[in-house]
Design an enzyme around this catalytic site. Structure first.
Site, short mmCIF file in Angstrom:
data_model
loop_
_atom_site.label_atom_id
_atom_site.label_comp_id
_atom_site.label_asym_id
_atom_site.label_seq_id
_atom_site.Cartn_x
_atom_site.Cartn_y
_atom_site.Cartn_z
CE LYS A 107 39.51 48.14 42.81
NZ LYS A 107 39.79 47.21 43.91
CD GLN A 133 39.73 47.02 47.79
OE1 GLN A 133 39.05 47.24 46.80
NE2 GLN A 133 41.05 46.90 47.73
CG ASP A 138 39.33 41.18 41.86
OD1 ASP A 138 39.99 41.63 40.91
OD2 ASP A 138 39.66 41.36 43.04
#
Length: 283
Positions: free
Chosen positions: A55, A99, A122
């Site tokens: 990323k 994450q 996200d």
């Protein structure tokens, strides 16, 4: 774009998205704003480290600044939330990614929900999930959004089709089911307790595998001519779909790697750029 291609190439979709993103980044930078994504990694899981690095590299290619916050595995929920709140308060940060997964002792839902909705690029917060269900999320969950993006790019009809989603996680199975329903598909969401799973999957015009088990979905489960989207990624560089056998049955299928993954990363960065753009419009 129309296609009679069998392989739904995610990299092609991601490359198409990047052209627009580069132009938007340049426009935002003219206003003195540098789009910035902050990623938080708790512990030293090798797969998670790889994802975070990918990323960061993708951000660099598009001119987006990235910050990596690495915390020890013994970090508590409270300590993690403190770090998230620092990033919430940092006006130079436009997107926050925690994450997944975090160590088991951490309350992951509490940590996700600590992320400001304006920076939830996200789509992992409870509020973001609710907005997504109503079709009103500024930043829907990235992998579900990537799946819809692939279907739209290849002009695969969603409306009126029977979509079978295998998996019910709050950041993949459930939100993609809601997004398909909002697009007028008839949706069946399956899970570990589903009886006669193979028979239900065989009814699907669109099958989305998001179960987290390697090579789980077999070709014999797939209705001839169905579209198969593999949203899984497992050890050994394989997805949740038995690709070879499902390829024979399907009219279109995503590979692993090179299918949903590149579009998910592109979507994450797109959301970060959009967050920065929204700030620039208020400036």
């Amino acid at each position: 774009m129309t296609t009679d291609q069998l392989i739904l190439n995610g990299q092609t979709v991601a490359d198409f998205m990047k052209e627009e993103m580069v132009a938007k980044v340049a426009m935002i930078k003219e206003k003195g704003i540098l789009p910035c994504l902050a990623t938080i990694l708790v512990g030293n899981d090798p797969s998670s480290e790889t994802y975070v690095r990918m990323k960061g590299n993708a951000c660099a290619r598009l001119g987006v600044h990235s910050i990596k916050v690495v915390l020890p595995a013994e970090t508590t929920t409270e300590e993690l939330i403190q770090e998230i709140n620092k990033l919430n308060a940092d006006h130079s940060v436009h997107g926050i990614l925690l994450q997944h997964p975090v160590p088991h002792h951490i309350n992951e839902r509490a940590a996700f929900d600590a992320i400001s909705i304006e920076k939830d690029v996200d789509g992992v917060t409870t509020q973001g999930y609710a907005l997504n269900a109503f079709g009103a999320a500024a930043f829907p969950s990235c992998t579900p959004q990537a799946i819809i993006r692939i279907l739209d790019f290849y002009r695969i009809q969603i409306e009126g089709k029977h979509a079978v989603v295998i998996g019910r996680s709050p950041i993949l199975g459930k939100p993609v089911s809601a997004m398909l329903l909002n697009r007028n598909a008839t949706v069946t969401t399956c899970h570990s307790k589903t009886v006669n799973l193979d028979e239900i999957v065989r009814l699907g015009d669109i099958v989305i595998a998001a179960v987290g088990k390697p090579l789980f979905v077999k070709g014999s489960w797939i209705k001839p001519g169905a579209v198969v989207i593999d949203a899984g990624y497992n050890k050994g560089n394989v997805g949740d779909v038995d690709y070879v056998s499902c390829l024979e049955q399907s009219s279109a299928i995503t590979p692993v790697p090179g299918g949903v993954g590149p579009v998910t990363i592109a979507t994450l960065i797109e959301h970060t750029i959009q967050s920065a753009y929204m700030l620039s419009e208020r400036a």
